[in-house]
Design a protein around this motif. Sequence first.
Motif, mmCIF file in Angstrom:
data_model
loop_
_atom_site.group_PDB
_atom_site.id
_atom_site.type_symbol
_atom_site.label_atom_id
_atom_site.label_comp_id
_atom_site.label_asym_id
_atom_site.label_seq_id
_atom_site.Cartn_x
_atom_site.Cartn_y
_atom_site.Cartn_z
ATOM 1 N N UNK B 230 29.445 -7.374 51.782
ATOM 2 C CA UNK B 230 28.337 -6.561 52.233
ATOM 3 C C UNK B 230 28.351 -6.249 53.711
ATOM 4 N N UNK B 231 29.378 -5.515 54.157
ATOM 5 C CA UNK B 231 29.432 -5.128 55.566
ATOM 6 C C UNK B 231 28.440 -4.005 55.859
ATOM 7 N N UNK B 232 27.753 -3.550 54.858
ATOM 8 C CA UNK B 232 26.708 -2.548 55.078
ATOM 9 C C UNK B 232 27.191 -1.140 54.797
ATOM 10 N N UNK B 233 26.240 -0.227 54.693
ATOM 11 C CA UNK B 233 26.541 1.141 54.280
ATOM 12 C C UNK B 233 27.154 1.992 55.378
ATOM 13 N N UNK B 234 27.105 1.535 56.627
ATOM 14 C CA UNK B 234 27.581 2.389 57.723
ATOM 15 C C UNK B 234 28.929 1.918 58.262
ATOM 16 N N UNK B 235 29.836 1.589 57.334
ATOM 17 C CA UNK B 235 31.170 1.171 57.767
ATOM 18 C C UNK B 235 31.918 2.342 58.379
ATOM 19 N N UNK B 236 32.656 2.068 59.447
ATOM 20 C CA UNK B 236 33.509 3.108 60.037
ATOM 21 C C UNK B 236 34.732 2.436 60.644
ATOM 22 N N UNK B 237 35.454 3.177 61.459
ATOM 23 C CA UNK B 237 36.700 2.620 62.008
ATOM 24 C C UNK B 237 36.432 1.359 62.853
ATOM 25 N N UNK B 238 35.296 1.321 63.517
ATOM 26 C CA UNK B 238 34.988 0.156 64.364
ATOM 27 C C UNK B 238 34.792 -1.108 63.538
ATOM 28 N N UNK B 239 34.327 -0.899 62.291
ATOM 29 C CA UNK B 239 34.085 -2.054 61.429
ATOM 30 C C UNK B 239 35.341 -2.915 61.312
ATOM 31 N N UNK B 240 36.504 -2.225 61.339
ATOM 32 C CA UNK B 240 37.770 -2.947 61.160
ATOM 33 C C UNK B 240 38.093 -3.860 62.335
ATOM 34 N N UNK B 241 37.351 -3.711 63.432
ATOM 35 C CA UNK B 241 37.610 -4.569 64.588
ATOM 36 C C UNK B 241 36.451 -5.528 64.837
ATOM 37 N N UNK B 242 35.527 -5.536 63.888
ATOM 38 C CA UNK B 242 34.330 -6.363 63.965
ATOM 39 C C UNK B 242 34.635 -7.850 63.785
ATOM 40 N N UNK B 243 33.860 -8.729 64.428
ATOM 41 C CA UNK B 243 33.986 -10.161 64.176
ATOM 42 C C UNK B 243 33.631 -10.495 62.735
ATOM 43 N N UNK B 244 32.558 -9.855 62.269
ATOM 44 C CA UNK B 244 32.075 -10.065 60.909
ATOM 45 C C UNK B 244 33.197 -9.770 59.904
ATOM 46 N N UNK B 245 33.909 -8.668 60.147
ATOM 47 C CA UNK B 245 35.028 -8.250 59.293
ATOM 48 C C UNK B 245 36.077 -9.361 59.227
ATOM 49 N N UNK B 246 36.467 -9.873 60.413
ATOM 50 C CA UNK B 246 37.509 -10.908 60.450
ATOM 51 C C UNK B 246 37.024 -12.204 59.811
ATOM 52 N N UNK B 247 35.732 -12.491 59.990
ATOM 53 C CA UNK B 247 35.184 -13.709 59.406
ATOM 54 C C UNK B 247 35.316 -13.668 57.878
ATOM 55 N N UNK B 248 34.987 -12.492 57.327
ATOM 56 C CA UNK B 248 35.075 -12.345 55.856
ATOM 57 C C UNK B 248 36.518 -12.440 55.388
#
Lengths: 264, 274
Positions: B230-248
């Motif tokens: 559930x990274x949320x509905x507003x995923x974009x290119x920045x999401x791929x560099x998110x801490x949350x992304x890496x944590x998952x």
Amino acid sequence: MTNRVASTLGVLWPPVLFGVLFLGAWEFIVWFWGIEQFLLPAPSAIWSALAEEIGAVWEATYVTGANALVGLLLGVALGVAMSFVMMRFRIFNDLATPLAVALNAIPIIVIVPVLNNMFSISTEVPRRLMVMLIVFFIVLVNVSKGLRQVQPLHVELMRSYAASPWTVMVKTRIPNAVPFLFTAVKIAAPAAVVTAFVAEYFGGRQNGIGYGITSSAATSNNDVTWAYVAGACALGVTFFTISVGLEKTTVRQAGPRRPGGATT
Amino acid sequence: MVGEYADVVLVDGATMVFNAAKPNRVDALVDVDLRVAPGDFVSLIGPSGCGKSTLLRLIAHLLEPTAGTLSVNGKSPDRARREGDYGMVFQQPGLFEWRSVRKNVELPLEIDGWARARRAERAVEMLELVHLDEFADHMPWELSGGMQQRVAIARALAVQPALLLMDEPFGALDEMTREHMQAELLRICAAEGTTVVFVTHSIPEAVYLSTRVVVMSARPGRITDEIAVGLGGDRNEDTREDDEFFKRITEVREALRADRDGADVRRVSGVEDR
Ligand SMILES: Nc1ncnc2c1ncn2[C@@H]1O[C@H](COP(=O)(O)OP(=O)(O)OP(=O)(O)O)[C@@H](O)[C@H]1O
Ligand SMILES: [Mg+2]
């Protein structure tokens, strides 16, 4: 267009050159060693015999060619029809495939005298039936294979679309079988010509190439025999060329694909 | 059986055994439970041969389970298939080699009885989506493997199914095309409210796309873990560099590893836990 002509010429010149050299060598050897006409006539002698007898050779070629063509067309029609019947009723397939394979293994041409007795010997019917039988089995084995051997993934895909058996037939099985049909025709066309004139050796009307060859050979008229042989060659090449041409047109549509599983 | 009709997909104790009575018996799936709610994007991840494709085939009713029950949109999988409730992308493109690219995309529309003009229009639309409109009149063998797979995706999307079953659809694509296709898929799902069951071997892909990642193990195939992303509905290119992304990503990787180590322990001690 000019490109196609150029590429056709490019493909054609090696065999043409070979043919010319071959005939030249033949002519030379016959002349050099003074080989007798009854052993091996020179190409020039065959050519003049052909020119002289062109009417008779043409007529004989026409008769044999018509037998081959009619038998071929009937055999293809019947073979395709039977493939659909076998596709519909599995039991036929379990019965007929081994039967067709077994029949392929025996030289069924030997039943020509039987056909001659069954049908009037003074017509072309027995010979045409013989050609039809030979063609029928070649077409049957190949086309039913094409109807059955569709890619499992295509079957799953059609199933996921909830396609009816009729739709699966029209959109998957029949297109899949088309290259198999052309492969079958490519094999069957020369076989039809061979059958048509070998059948003449078994009696019946005396008007085809097969008869022309045996009767002129019997009177040691070797130049004329070879003129008939030339007619037979022309017939075989014509049939083969047409069937290959037919196959090429479908290949252009369907592209290079796995071969149509040729079975004679 | 079970009456939770809100579920798009409900798998209850599904077991799939191939060649049961023979020496080459395979327990492809054992006692698998899975629930997919409307709008869910569920990724299946796990080692090769753990039964991911088999599970998709069960949902699509291309296979019947040896034991257990399934339902799709509250119906039997058979009925759901007959009523065209899902679209499927297989692991191989499976294009029809005698049809042009355009005609391949039109195939499901043809079977659904669409008029010619509408069909053609939709096919072009779908091919634009996968960036292959220039190749509409090419034949399949003139396309690379990745391009063929994109045609297969366009074909599945053409009927706008409410449920998409996708088996490693982006496996054969380069990184840039893959990210583009992921973004397009998310956009379509958001616009149409599409529910997706998605098989992948890529952890970042699973995390980026999914609301839930389901981790599977092999021999016998079963579900070992489930991670809500559930990274949320507003995923974009920045999401791929998110801490949350890496944590998952780490979380999924550890779930996969725990599963593998667990298997090692079982093998060493010679004890099966079931
Ligand atoms: N039709 C079949 N007949 C027999 N065994 C099968 C069949 N389909 C799948 N299997 C077996 O079931 C197991 C699971 O296969 P499946 O294709 O579902 O794996 P997968 O998780 O999709 O693997 P991959 O990631 O490599 O695609 C494998 O061991 C496979 O050999
Ligand atoms: Mg798979």
